[in-house]
Each structure stands twice: as C-alpha cells, then as structure tokens.
Scaffold this active site. Structure first.
Site, short mmCIF file in Angstrom:
data_model
loop_
_atom_site.label_atom_id
_atom_site.label_comp_id
_atom_site.label_asym_id
_atom_site.label_seq_id
_atom_site.Cartn_x
_atom_site.Cartn_y
_atom_site.Cartn_z
CE LYS A 159 -4.03 1.77 2.51
NZ LYS A 159 -4.95 2.02 1.40
CB SER A 160 3.46 2.05 -2.38
OG SER A 160 3.95 3.11 -3.12
#
Ligand SMILES: Cc1ncc(COP(=O)(O)O)c(C=O)c1O
Length: 306
Positions: A159-160
């Site tokens: 979850k960048s």
C-alpha cells in the site's frame, strides 16, 4: 470533508499538536512518493472504542515497508502500541486511523536509501466515504479507462503512496463523468478493483472477487467479507473475472476500510439486479456492521479495545 485541525498527531515517537505536525519540503516522500501507509478504523462500541483488525493493518504496513526496503526503528508490535497511545491521547470515539512510514529529509535523488525512514500516525473523524445513503441505496460506477498497474511495474500488495497516483486518475475520471467511483481492470483486461476498495460480485448465490494476481491490494475488509460470507454458508471464489460479469451480476458491492461495504447499483449506466442493495449484500453488511458496533459477538478477535 475537510480536517477540523484538532487533536494530536504521533510523529516519530512524539505526540504533537495537529498544526505542528510538519515535515520539510525537501523530504523524499514529497517528490518521489516514497511512503507506505495504512487506513484503519476505530469504532465506538458499548464497551468503549475499538479498532477493527488493527494487527492485520500494521502487519500489512510492515510488509509494504519491507517491499520498499524501509526499516523503521520501531517493530510492528511497538508501532501498534503507538497507534493505541495516539487514540488515547485524542478525544475521538470513532475515527479513521492513518499510519504512514516514509522517506524523510536528507538528499533528493531517485535513490531513497540515503534518506531516513520516518513515521507518523494521524487520526480524524471520517464518516461514510461514499455518503451514508450509499450504504443502502448503492452507488453508480464506471469501468475506468485507466488500468491498474501491471504486476511487474508497481507491487500491488504494497500500500504505497505511489500506487495512489493511478487511483487518483481513476477517481477523478469517475467524478468528472458523474459517477461515485471507478472500477479498474488489470492490464490483461480482467476485473481488478476500485480506486480505493475491492469489488465483489454475486451471481446465482455464489460470491466472487478478483484474486491477488489481478493487481489488487488484498484488502482486510475483503478478507473479512470472505470470512463472514463463508461463515454464513456462501461459496466464495477468488477468481479472474471478465468485465462483463459486472453487467449480468445479481449484486455487486465494494469492500474497504473507507467504504466499509457499499452496494453498487449500476455499472456504466447498466442497472445491477434490482438497482439497490441486494439481499446477499445486506446480510453480509448486517454481520459486518454488527461486529464493528459491538452488537454481535466478535468471535474472531477482530476488535482491539482502546
Ligand atoms: C486500492 C485499494 N484496494 C483495496 C482497498 C481495501 O483495503 P482494506 O479493506 O484493507 O481497507 C483499499 C483501501 O485501503 C485500497 O486503497
């Protein structure tokens, strides 16, 4: 949906006032999206405030950081405690929780490794993401002209911050065309996910959702829905789905921390099922909301009381 500007933010181990939680403009994350984050929720229950699956969110945060070679000075367990400390230092009974680990201030160049790994935990009050009405009436969505990133480009399991450049394109396109949200395909043309939520399809009593290999972020709400649905006796399949399954489904719904469980009533202006929340969605929603508001037994230990 603006911020109230109230409350305390956890910044690298210190609790500071909201207005004082600042970083330098030359921080690496601002220029290169070098951050990983989480979105979790804390709910008010009769036994006090409780976080939903906090441990799973922190585990995913640390996995995201690992993928991007970011080692934060605190371990996952201490970080989870920091989230609870932040909740205790703030007055919110229910709120959204946003932890972020990012590359800070040292030098600017694409290589992030010289920059420090910093972290923050923010909380704010955030109601139904697509509107309270949507939980019952459903939302209108379009299939996005933007695809999710190919598997060998951006890792979808992380979850960048950088992944959300693609999400923003999907969401803006949908909003500008008068839809509540966009649903993206993967680069092979199979159904993937919304800009910030996973998607489920119900057909003939069977529930399907795209697999981790369809460029999705494997959501914690998605996992909760799969668990709840199987407990309720439904067959749940994680399988590649063609776009047109959306149009012929009996029910379609979104699942995610922000949207919780939100029915989809039309896709590309084609009405889904009865054009409002269907019975399977309602049953899963009822169980999910029962667990998070404390009115149903938390048999799986999903709540962490603050
Ligand atoms: C792109 C994307 N997919 C799926 C999800 C759903 O994940 P979760 O249920 O863990 O919030 C989110 C929300 O974080 C998301 O941003």
């Amino acid at each position: 949906m603006g911020f109230s500007g109230e409350g305390k933010i956890w910044l690298n181990g210190s609790l500071v006032e909201w207005k004082d939680a600042k970083i330098h403009i030359a921080s690496h994350v601002i220029h290169y999206g070098s951050g990983v984050f989480e979105g979790a929720r804390c709910y008010g229950t009769p036994k006090g405030s409780a976080c939903f699956r906090l441990g799973a969110h922190i585990k995913r945060l640390y996995n995201s950081a690992r993928i991007y070679r970011m080692e934060y000075r605190l371990g996952a367990e201490a970080f989870e405690q920091a989230v609870l400390d932040t909740l205790r230092a703030n007055p919110f009974k229910s709120c959204y929780i946003r932890p972020i680990i990012y590359r800070g201030y040292e030098a600017l160049g694409v290589n992030p490794l010289p920059c420090p790994v910093d972290a923050a935990i923010l909380l704010w009050e955030w109601g139904a993401y697509l509107g309270a009405e949507a939980l019952e009436k459903g939302v209108d969505v379009r299939v996005s002209s933007w695809a999710r990133s190919a598997p060998n480009t951006f890792p979808s399991l992380a979850k960048s911050c950088a992944n959300y450049a693609n999400s923003q394109l999907i969401r803006m396109e949908a909003s500008m065309d008068g839809y509540a949200e966009g649903v993206a395909l993967d680069t092979f043309g199979f159904l993937s996910e919304g800009s910030g939520e996973n998607v489920f399809v119900v057909r003939d009593g069977v529930i399907s959702t795209p697999p981790a290999t369809a460029s999705i972020l494997p959501g914690i709400t998605r996992d909760s829905v799969i668990t709840i649905a199987r407990d309720l006796g439904y067959e749940v399949r994680e399988e590649l789905l063609p776009r047109e399954v959306l149009y012929v489904a009996d029910e379609v719904f979104f699942a995610g921390t922000a949207v919780e469980i939100t029915p989809i009533r039309s896709v590309d202006r084609i009405t889904i099922g009865c054009g409002r929340r269907g019975p399977v969605t309602e049953q899963i929603q009822g169980t999910f909301f029962g667990i998070i508001d404390g009115s149903r037994a938390d048999t799986r230990g999903w709540l962490t009381y603050v």
